[in-house]
Design a protein around this motif. Sequence first.
Motif, PDB file in Angstrom:
ATOM      1  N   MET A  56      38.005  32.105  53.663  1.00  0.00           N
ATOM      2  CA  MET A  56      36.912  32.953  54.162  1.00  0.00           C
ATOM      3  C   MET A  56      37.190  34.422  53.881  1.00  0.00           C
ATOM      4  N   GLU A  57      38.404  34.863  54.138  1.00  0.00           N
ATOM      5  CA  GLU A  57      38.751  36.265  53.887  1.00  0.00           C
ATOM      6  C   GLU A  57      38.683  36.613  52.406  1.00  0.00           C
ATOM      7  N   MET A  58      39.222  35.743  51.580  1.00  0.00           N
ATOM      8  CA  MET A  58      39.205  35.992  50.142  1.00  0.00           C
ATOM      9  C   MET A  58      37.777  36.022  49.606  1.00  0.00           C
ATOM     10  N   THR A  59      36.907  35.158  50.132  1.00  0.00           N
ATOM     11  CA  THR A  59      35.512  35.142  49.712  1.00  0.00           C
ATOM     12  C   THR A  59      34.828  36.451  50.074  1.00  0.00           C
ATOM     13  N   LEU A  60      35.079  36.944  51.264  1.00  0.00           N
ATOM     14  CA  LEU A  60      34.482  38.225  51.680  1.00  0.00           C
ATOM     15  C   LEU A  60      34.998  39.386  50.838  1.00  0.00           C
ATOM     16  N   VAL A  61      36.293  39.416  50.607  1.00  0.00           N
ATOM     17  CA  VAL A  61      36.867  40.495  49.798  1.00  0.00           C
ATOM     18  C   VAL A  61      36.294  40.456  48.383  1.00  0.00           C
ATOM     19  N   ALA A  62      36.200  39.263  47.813  1.00  0.00           N
ATOM     20  CA  ALA A  62      35.637  39.134  46.471  1.00  0.00           C
ATOM     21  C   ALA A  62      34.191  39.608  46.444  1.00  0.00           C
ATOM     22  N   ARG A  63      33.446  39.265  47.471  1.00  0.00           N
ATOM     23  CA  ARG A  63      32.048  39.705  47.548  1.00  0.00           C
ATOM     24  C   ARG A  63      31.955  41.221  47.637  1.00  0.00           C
ATOM     25  N   PHE A  64      32.828  41.817  48.419  1.00  0.00           N
ATOM     26  CA  PHE A  64      32.808  43.279  48.563  1.00  0.00           C
ATOM     27  C   PHE A  64      33.136  43.972  47.243  1.00  0.00           C
ATOM     28  N   TYR A  65      34.128  43.470  46.532  1.00  0.00           N
ATOM     29  CA  TYR A  65      34.465  44.057  45.231  1.00  0.00           C
ATOM     30  C   TYR A  65      33.313  43.911  44.242  1.00  0.00           C
ATOM     31  N   GLU A  66      32.673  42.759  44.263  1.00  0.00           N
ATOM     32  CA  GLU A  66      31.546  42.534  43.355  1.00  0.00           C
ATOM     33  C   GLU A  66      30.399  43.492  43.687  1.00  0.00           C
TER      34      GLU A  66
END
Length: 94
Positions: A56-66
């Motif tokens: 969940m955390e990695m998905t959110l971080v990836a979304r923020f970078y994108e």
Amino acid sequence: MGTLAAEMWRQAADCWYQRDRLAALAVAERDEEMEQLYASLVAELASGRMALPVTMEMTLVARFYERLGDHAVTIARRVVYLAGTTPEPQTPSS
């Protein structure tokens, strides 16, 4: 992804400052690389090999970078608009 997002922001800020249409177009081209990284990371996370909280955390971080990359592209598009439809002529340096 973080390095790419930071580079895109630096390029967007530089092209805004210089009103450089060609540099702005280069930022937009890098967005495809960001989208590919995002898609590959989400596919890796969807495989289920990591614990749910980490996923969940990695998905959110990836979304923020994108999203940061998307915002850099938005700035670049505005530079293209502000700089006009034709590149400025280059003057030879003395």
